[in-house]
Design a protein around this motif. Sequence first.
Motif, PDB file in Angstrom:
ATOM      1  N   UNK A  39     -34.206  20.349  14.392  1.00  0.00           N
ATOM      2  CA  UNK A  39     -35.592  20.524  13.945  1.00  0.00           C
ATOM      3  C   UNK A  39     -36.128  19.223  13.359  1.00  0.00           C
ATOM      4  N   UNK A  40     -35.296  18.520  12.582  1.00  0.00           N
ATOM      5  CA  UNK A  40     -35.710  17.218  12.033  1.00  0.00           C
ATOM      6  C   UNK A  40     -36.043  16.245  13.162  1.00  0.00           C
ATOM      7  N   UNK A  41     -35.217  16.231  14.207  1.00  0.00           N
ATOM      8  CA  UNK A  41     -35.450  15.329  15.335  1.00  0.00           C
ATOM      9  C   UNK A  41     -36.740  15.692  16.073  1.00  0.00           C
ATOM     10  N   UNK A  42     -36.976  16.987  16.273  1.00  0.00           N
ATOM     11  CA  UNK A  42     -38.202  17.426  16.951  1.00  0.00           C
ATOM     12  C   UNK A  42     -39.421  17.038  16.119  1.00  0.00           C
ATOM     13  N   UNK A  43     -39.349  17.234  14.798  1.00  0.00           N
ATOM     14  CA  UNK A  43     -40.460  16.840  13.930  1.00  0.00           C
ATOM     15  C   UNK A  43     -40.746  15.353  14.061  1.00  0.00           C
ATOM     16  N   UNK A  44     -39.710  14.539  14.087  1.00  0.00           N
ATOM     17  CA  UNK A  44     -39.893  13.087  14.203  1.00  0.00           C
ATOM     18  C   UNK A  44     -40.591  12.730  15.513  1.00  0.00           C
ATOM     19  N   UNK A  60     -29.940  23.764   5.103  1.00  0.00           N
ATOM     20  CA  UNK A  60     -30.619  22.493   5.322  1.00  0.00           C
ATOM     21  C   UNK A  60     -29.791  21.420   5.988  1.00  0.00           C
ATOM     22  N   UNK A  61     -28.542  21.725   6.355  1.00  0.00           N
ATOM     23  CA  UNK A  61     -27.690  20.665   6.892  1.00  0.00           C
ATOM     24  C   UNK A  61     -26.955  21.054   8.169  1.00  0.00           C
ATOM     25  N   UNK A  75     -31.834  25.406  -0.167  1.00  0.00           N
ATOM     26  CA  UNK A  75     -30.669  26.036  -0.773  1.00  0.00           C
ATOM     27  C   UNK A  75     -30.103  27.079   0.174  1.00  0.00           C
ATOM     28  N   UNK A  76     -28.896  27.562  -0.107  1.00  0.00           N
ATOM     29  CA  UNK A  76     -28.285  28.568   0.764  1.00  0.00           C
ATOM     30  C   UNK A  76     -29.195  29.783   0.939  1.00  0.00           C
TER      31      UNK A  76
END
Length: 104
Positions: free
Chosen positions: A36-41, A28-29, A5-6
């Motif tokens: 960060x999502x890409x690094x986690x993957x 979150x967007x 959330x904000x």
Amino acid sequence: MRAAGPGETRLLPWAGEDGKPCYLVTDGDGPLSRAADAVEAVQLSMAVGLLRHADDLLGYERASAVQLRFLLARMSESLRDVHRVAESRGARLVDADGSVSGDK
């Protein structure tokens, strides 16, 4: 998992100076959340690769102490990364009753 959330904080998948955790205040967007999502993957994929390599090396009777020590060092780094990903994602989970995990 739910989107943040904000104004919520997210533990990022990398450490700051002196190994201290890095946090992002996010909705979150944004671009940093996507990075960060890409690094986690990548980190999770590398962990799978290391597990496969460990299986192969442990099945090789002539594996040297140097090879095993190198593998163990990489696996330790990877485990640290995967643990950070799990912490970050766990903090963003919503329980069945709608409360955020850990808020009880």
